[in-house]
Scaffold this active site. Structure first.
Site, PDB file in Angstrom:
ATOM      1  N   SER A  63       0.796  -1.233   0.000  1.00 39.03           N
ATOM      2  CA  SER A  63       0.000   0.000   0.000  1.00 39.03           C
ATOM      3  C   SER A  63       0.827   1.281   0.000  1.00 39.03           C
ATOM      4  O   SER A  63       0.258   2.364  -0.192  1.00 39.03           O
ATOM      5  CB  SER A  63      -0.931   0.021   1.204  1.00 39.03           C
ATOM      6  OG  SER A  63      -2.015  -0.825   0.962  1.00 39.03           O
ATOM      7  N   LYS A  95       0.351   3.387  -2.937  1.00 42.41           N
ATOM      8  CA  LYS A  95      -0.823   4.257  -3.080  1.00 42.41           C
ATOM      9  C   LYS A  95      -0.416   5.733  -3.103  1.00 42.41           C
ATOM     10  O   LYS A  95      -1.108   6.568  -3.683  1.00 42.41           O
ATOM     11  CB  LYS A  95      -1.825   3.972  -1.955  1.00 42.41           C
ATOM     12  CG  LYS A  95      -2.486   2.601  -2.125  1.00 42.41           C
ATOM     13  CD  LYS A  95      -3.310   2.153  -0.931  1.00 42.41           C
ATOM     14  CE  LYS A  95      -3.927   0.778  -1.221  1.00 42.41           C
ATOM     15  NZ  LYS A  95      -4.423   0.076  -0.046  1.00 42.41           N
ATOM     16  N   TYR A 137      -3.908  -2.163  -9.951  1.00 45.53           N
ATOM     17  CA  TYR A 137      -3.717  -2.023  -8.503  1.00 45.53           C
ATOM     18  C   TYR A 137      -2.829  -3.142  -7.945  1.00 45.53           C
ATOM     19  O   TYR A 137      -1.884  -2.879  -7.191  1.00 45.53           O
ATOM     20  CB  TYR A 137      -5.097  -2.007  -7.820  1.00 45.53           C
ATOM     21  CG  TYR A 137      -5.036  -2.125  -6.322  1.00 45.53           C
ATOM     22  CD1 TYR A 137      -4.609  -1.048  -5.550  1.00 45.53           C
ATOM     23  CD2 TYR A 137      -5.397  -3.308  -5.676  1.00 45.53           C
ATOM     24  CE1 TYR A 137      -4.531  -1.165  -4.169  1.00 45.53           C
ATOM     25  CE2 TYR A 137      -5.328  -3.418  -4.308  1.00 45.53           C
ATOM     26  CZ  TYR A 137      -4.895  -2.345  -3.553  1.00 45.53           C
ATOM     27  OH  TYR A 137      -4.811  -2.462  -2.194  1.00 45.53           O
ATOM     28  N   TYR A 182      -4.535   3.738   7.968  1.00 47.72           N
ATOM     29  CA  TYR A 182      -5.915   3.231   8.126  1.00 47.72           C
ATOM     30  C   TYR A 182      -6.471   3.568   9.500  1.00 47.72           C
ATOM     31  O   TYR A 182      -6.322   4.709   9.957  1.00 47.72           O
ATOM     32  CB  TYR A 182      -5.974   1.706   7.870  1.00 47.72           C
ATOM     33  CG  TYR A 182      -5.027   1.259   6.800  1.00 47.72           C
ATOM     34  CD1 TYR A 182      -5.254   1.649   5.481  1.00 47.72           C
ATOM     35  CD2 TYR A 182      -3.896   0.508   7.078  1.00 47.72           C
ATOM     36  CE1 TYR A 182      -4.375   1.275   4.474  1.00 47.72           C
ATOM     37  CE2 TYR A 182      -3.024   0.130   6.082  1.00 47.72           C
ATOM     38  CZ  TYR A 182      -3.260   0.513   4.784  1.00 47.72           C
ATOM     39  OH  TYR A 182      -2.398   0.155   3.810  1.00 47.72           O
ATOM     40  N   VAL A 185       1.146  -3.739   3.798  1.00 50.23           N
ATOM     41  CA  VAL A 185       1.114  -5.047   4.474  1.00 50.23           C
ATOM     42  C   VAL A 185       2.369  -5.883   4.247  1.00 50.23           C
ATOM     43  O   VAL A 185       2.521  -6.937   4.856  1.00 50.23           O
ATOM     44  CB  VAL A 185      -0.117  -5.924   4.140  1.00 50.23           C
ATOM     45  CG1 VAL A 185      -1.373  -5.405   4.790  1.00 50.23           C
ATOM     46  CG2 VAL A 185      -0.286  -6.131   2.657  1.00 50.23           C
TER      47      VAL A 185
HETATM   48  N1  GLN Z   1      -2.365  -5.324  -1.941  1.00 48.61           N
HETATM   49  C1  GLN Z   1      -2.859  -5.253  -0.591  1.00 48.61           C
HETATM   50  C2  GLN Z   1      -4.353  -5.476  -0.572  1.00 48.61           C
HETATM   51  O1  GLN Z   1      -5.006  -5.007  -1.440  1.00 48.61           O
HETATM   52  C3  GLN Z   1      -2.505  -3.915  -0.033  1.00 48.61           C
HETATM   53  C4  GLN Z   1      -3.002  -3.727   1.356  1.00 48.61           C
HETATM   54  C5  GLN Z   1      -2.046  -3.014   2.245  1.00 48.61           C
HETATM   55  O2  GLN Z   1      -0.852  -2.917   2.004  1.00 48.61           O
HETATM   56  N2  GLN Z   1      -2.562  -2.565   3.363  1.00 48.61           N
HETATM   57  O3  GLN Z   1      -4.898  -6.109   0.280  1.00 48.61           O
END
Ligand code: GLN
Length: 315
Positions: free
Chosen positions: A64, A67, A191, A243, A261
């Site tokens: 993420s 992003k 994505y 988050y 993650v």
């Molecule tokens: N690719 C992961 C997902 O979509 C990204 C989530 C994350 O890094 N929090 O679940």
């Protein structure tokens, strides 16, 4: 050794002794096998200095954190029109939550939760062909880091495409509200691939430099975004970058930060440094457990915080 190098080395040594390292994400097959023992940290200072320790040169899945780069490119492409399709408020919910989308008519709370990033991918597909869009993200990150060896890990991307049922649900649900304009496989494919960018702490800290230096890439002197846009991306990072753990991260660390993650965190000390940490074990909110701990220790020792008093213009 200078003082900052001592601090980074000390933190890495302290992290090696921590027993409770959190839990490695296991819902993406290729991530489940990464050892929680890893810890890496790299600080790139505004003066160009590099301070690193531990596994700072070991590549990991940035997930993420990508992003931030997706948002930056999309803002450069469609400008503030983007905010008609994505909000700018913390969600207070898990990164992959669907609940708010029902009452909020398919408009994700912010660009840093999964739903928001999937809409950003869809926005990019309004301007680029799928392959071109991915090429654009890769080119952008390589340019920022000044490193053309940065790659996408196809195994991670494929594994996520095969198991990403929640993301599929988010995309399909948003499509029902008209906030996804393409067949869901297309924004999802983009994505998953951007999440599968494989980088090390050193490359990531280099890539984050534009956020510490008023939107400029200090290596080239070129403007990546305007100073105002850099500040605003930082504002979104501190309010939404972790988050439902964003408040806690702001409280403990006090810097804009974006987690993934894969266990990475990119943090920005505006005007001072771009910092990347990586440790794969996650806390219950899906943020790197040791990553946040290491950043907390760093700011305690350096005094870096966006809440630090600055020289007043008044009086
Ligand atoms: N690719 C992961 C997902 O979509 C990204 C989530 C994350 O890094 N929090 O679940």
């Amino acid at each position: 050794m200078d003082r900052l190098q001592d601090i980074v080395a000390d933190i890495a040594a302290e992290m090696a002794d921590v027993q409770d390292r959190g839990t490695v994400a296991n819902y993406i097959p290729a991530l489940a096998n990464v050892s929680p023992k890893h810890f890496g940290m790299c600080i790139v200072g505004a003066d160009g200095s590099v301070h690193k320790a531990g596994d700072a040169e070991m590549p990991f899945s940035i997930q993420s954190i990508s992003k931030v780069f997706g948002l930056t490119i999309a803002l450069g492409t469609v400008g503030d029109a983007l905010w008609k399709r994505v909000g700018r408020e913390p969600s207070g919910s898990a990164f992959n939550s669907i609940v708010q989308l029902e009452t909020e008519h398919g408009i994700p709370r912010n660009p840093f939760i999964n739903a928001g990033a999937i809409v950003i991918s869809d926005i990019l597909l309004g301007r680029y062909e799928p392959r071109e869009a991915l090429g654009e993200i890769l080119r952008f990150v390589r340019e920022l880091a000044g490193d053309h060896s940065i790659m996408i890990d196809e195994e991670v991307a494929r594994g996520e495409a095969e198991t990403g049922f929640r993301n599929q649900a988010l995309a399909a649900y948003m499509r029902s509200f008209g906030n996804i304009h393409h067949a869901i496989e297309l924004p999802l494919g983009l994505y998953f691939h951007q999440c599968a960018l494989s980088m090390n702490c050193h490359q990531l800290a280099l890539a984050g430099r534009y956020l510490m230096s008023d939107g400029k890439n200090p290596a080239t002197g070129r403007s990546v975004v305007s100073p105002q846009r850099a500040r605003r991306i930082n504002a979104l990072m501190i309010t939404c970058g972790h988050y439902d753990g964003s408040g806690e991260f702001a409280y403990r660390v006090g810097l804009p930060g974006k987690s993934g993650v894969g266990g990475g965190i990119l943090a920005v000390a505006p005007g001072l440094a771009s910092i990347a940490v990586w440790s794969p074990g996650l806390n219950e909110r899906g943020n790197s457990q040791l990553g946040a701990m290491a950043l907390e220790r760093l700011v305690q020792r350096t005094g870096w915080s966006v809440f630090e008093p600055v020289t007043p213009l008044l009086g």
